[in-house]
Scaffold this motif. Structure first.
Motif, PDB file in Angstrom:
ATOM      1  N   UNK A 249      12.072   7.475  34.581  1.00 14.26           N
ATOM      2  CA  UNK A 249      11.573   8.980  33.713  1.00 14.26           C
ATOM      3  C   UNK A 249      10.410   9.188  34.274  1.00 14.26           C
ATOM      4  N   UNK A 250      10.058  10.520  34.075  1.00 13.03           N
ATOM      5  CA  UNK A 250       8.938  11.217  35.251  1.00 13.03           C
ATOM      6  C   UNK A 250       7.799  10.435  34.215  1.00 13.03           C
ATOM      7  N   UNK A 251       6.837  10.893  33.353  1.00 15.28           N
ATOM      8  CA  UNK A 251       5.681  10.148  32.626  1.00 15.28           C
ATOM      9  C   UNK A 251       5.874  10.302  31.463  1.00 15.28           C
ATOM     10  N   UNK A 252       4.974   9.662  30.558  1.00 19.61           N
ATOM     11  CA  UNK A 252       4.987   9.359  29.493  1.00 19.61           C
ATOM     12  C   UNK A 252       5.227  10.314  28.246  1.00 19.61           C
ATOM     13  N   UNK A 279       7.353   4.233  29.735  1.00 20.90           N
ATOM     14  CA  UNK A 279       6.296   2.881  29.326  1.00 20.90           C
ATOM     15  C   UNK A 279       6.395   2.252  28.076  1.00 20.90           C
ATOM     16  N   UNK A 280       8.459   2.258  27.340  1.00 24.96           N
ATOM     17  CA  UNK A 280       8.212   1.407  27.206  1.00 24.96           C
ATOM     18  C   UNK A 280       7.942   1.068  25.633  1.00 24.96           C
ATOM     19  N   UNK A 312       7.691  14.871  22.902  1.00 25.45           N
ATOM     20  CA  UNK A 312       8.015  14.662  24.019  1.00 25.45           C
ATOM     21  C   UNK A 312       8.901  15.904  24.289  1.00 25.45           C
ATOM     22  N   UNK A 313       9.360  15.715  25.621  1.00 24.50           N
ATOM     23  CA  UNK A 313       9.576  16.994  26.531  1.00 24.50           C
ATOM     24  C   UNK A 313      11.244  17.026  26.112  1.00 24.50           C
ATOM     25  N   UNK A 314      11.886  15.598  26.005  1.00 29.58           N
ATOM     26  CA  UNK A 314      13.217  15.819  25.910  1.00 29.58           C
ATOM     27  C   UNK A 314      13.182  14.972  24.196  1.00 29.58           C
ATOM     28  N   UNK A 315      14.463  14.572  24.155  1.00 27.85           N
ATOM     29  CA  UNK A 315      14.389  13.714  22.951  1.00 27.85           C
ATOM     30  C   UNK A 315      16.251  12.777  22.746  1.00 27.85           C
ATOM     31  N   UNK A 316      16.055  12.079  23.593  1.00 33.94           N
ATOM     32  CA  UNK A 316      17.553  11.444  23.503  1.00 33.94           C
ATOM     33  C   UNK A 316      18.411  10.190  22.650  1.00 33.94           C
TER      34      UNK A 316
END
Length: 336
Positions: A249-252, A279-280, A312-316
């Motif tokens: 993952x690129x960043x928080x 960051x988990x 967030x930019x993405x949501x999984x």
């Protein structure tokens, strides 16, 4: 009595397979190998020859011996001697028997009387007619009926046996052709999946995909095809070792992972959580009476956005409908 259950089960399976195959051929749903036209012509001629031979033999026997069971039991006697492979003794014909009765009557009336002398003369001719009839029956049985019986009991049985053998071989060939065709279709499907999303899956998953696409193949055939197309992958899966991939993952707040825990759902407790992929950090972990309502999951998402002040930019997530509101909320926050 030697009763072989396995052989009986095998024969029953072959019979059922043949019945299904014949039905599919009649309905035009199965491929049928056509025999050579010359051979087909010979089979048709053989059937015609057999049918006409049976009719001629049956009618000739009726003509030569109108009453099947006469006072001498002719047919039964012939059958017994034929089965014992012995020569049939000469029988007295009806004309000879009539002549014998006339001679006995003439002797009783007196040969010198007009009636007696007439009976003697007629009896002699009756015996001659009876002898000629017996000779005719004997000659007809040897020179005419015997070849016909030999054909029906010998040659035709051999022809029928060979025809059954040929038909079984043709059915086996058609089954093999159908299996090869299905195997090629399964191979094409497996190759397509190996170059797409199915490259990490085994033969059981590939077998399920073949069934979903209407391919009727055996699981063992799919395993062999997959071993041929992807030997390295098959060897790796046989080791039963997990292939651990690298997660990045690129960043928080680059990607959030959302999922539900439904093991306690029968007890009225539905848990839903979200974690940041970099960051988990646990974004939320809530328990409620339901986790299937999109409004509930969307409320968790909006509340997290208001608390953190970030999106967030993405949501999984999985493809459950309960995540629709969360995805929509993310899109609206990015746009506005």
């Amino acid at each position: 009595m030697d009763f072989n259950v396995k052989k009986l089960a095998s024969d029953a399976g072959v019979f059922f397979t043949r019945a299904v195959q014949f039905t599919e051929e009649k309905l035009g749903q199965a491929e049928k190998t056509e025999l050579d036209p010359h051979l087909e012509n010979l089979i048709t001629r053989a059937d015609g020859t057999k049918n006409w031979t049976e009719k001629i033999l049956r009618q000739t026997e009726v003509l030569l011996q109108p009453n099947p069971i006469d006072h001498t039991g002719a047919r039964i006697e012939e059958f017994i001697y034929d089965k014992l492979d012995k020569k049939l003794p000469s029988r007295t014909t009806n004309a000879e028997l009539l002549g014998q009765y006339m001679l006995e009557a003439a002797n009783e009336f007196g040969p010198g009387t007009p009636y007696g002398s007439t009976l003697i003369t007629v009896a002699e001719y009756q015996k001659r007619l009876g002898g000629a009839e017996r000779e005719f029956l004997h000659t007809s049985a040897i020179n005419f009926l015997s070849p016909l019986r030999n054909f029906l009991e010998g040659d035709w049985r051999t022809i029928s046996k060979e025809r059954r053998l040929l038909e079984n071989r043709r059915l086996d060939l058609d089954i093999c052709k159908a299996r090869v065709k299905k195997a090629k279709q399964a191979e094409a499907k497996a190759a397509e999946q190996l170059h797409g999303p199915g490259k990490m899956h085994g033969y059981r998953w590939m077998f399920t995909k073949c069934q979903e696409n209407g391919l009727k193949v055996k699981k063992e055939e799919v395993r062999l095809i997959l071993a041929k197309l992807d030997p390295e992958g098959s060897a790796f899966r046989q080791q039963r070792r997990l292939y651990r991939r690298q997660y990045f993952s690129k960043r928080p707040n680059h990607i959030w992972h959302i999922d539900s825990y439904d093991k306690l759902k029968p007890f009225g407790v539905c848990i839903n959580g979200c974690i940041d992929g970099f960051s988990r950090k646990v974004i939320w972990l809530n328990a409620y009476k339901t986790s299937s309502d999109p409004k509930v999951i969307g409320g968790y998402f909006v509340e997290a956005l208001e608390t953190l002040g970030k999106c967030p930019k993405l949501v999984c997530t999985d493809r459950g409908t309960e995540n629709a509101c969360a995805e929509l909320s993310m899109v609206l926050n990015i746009v506005y």
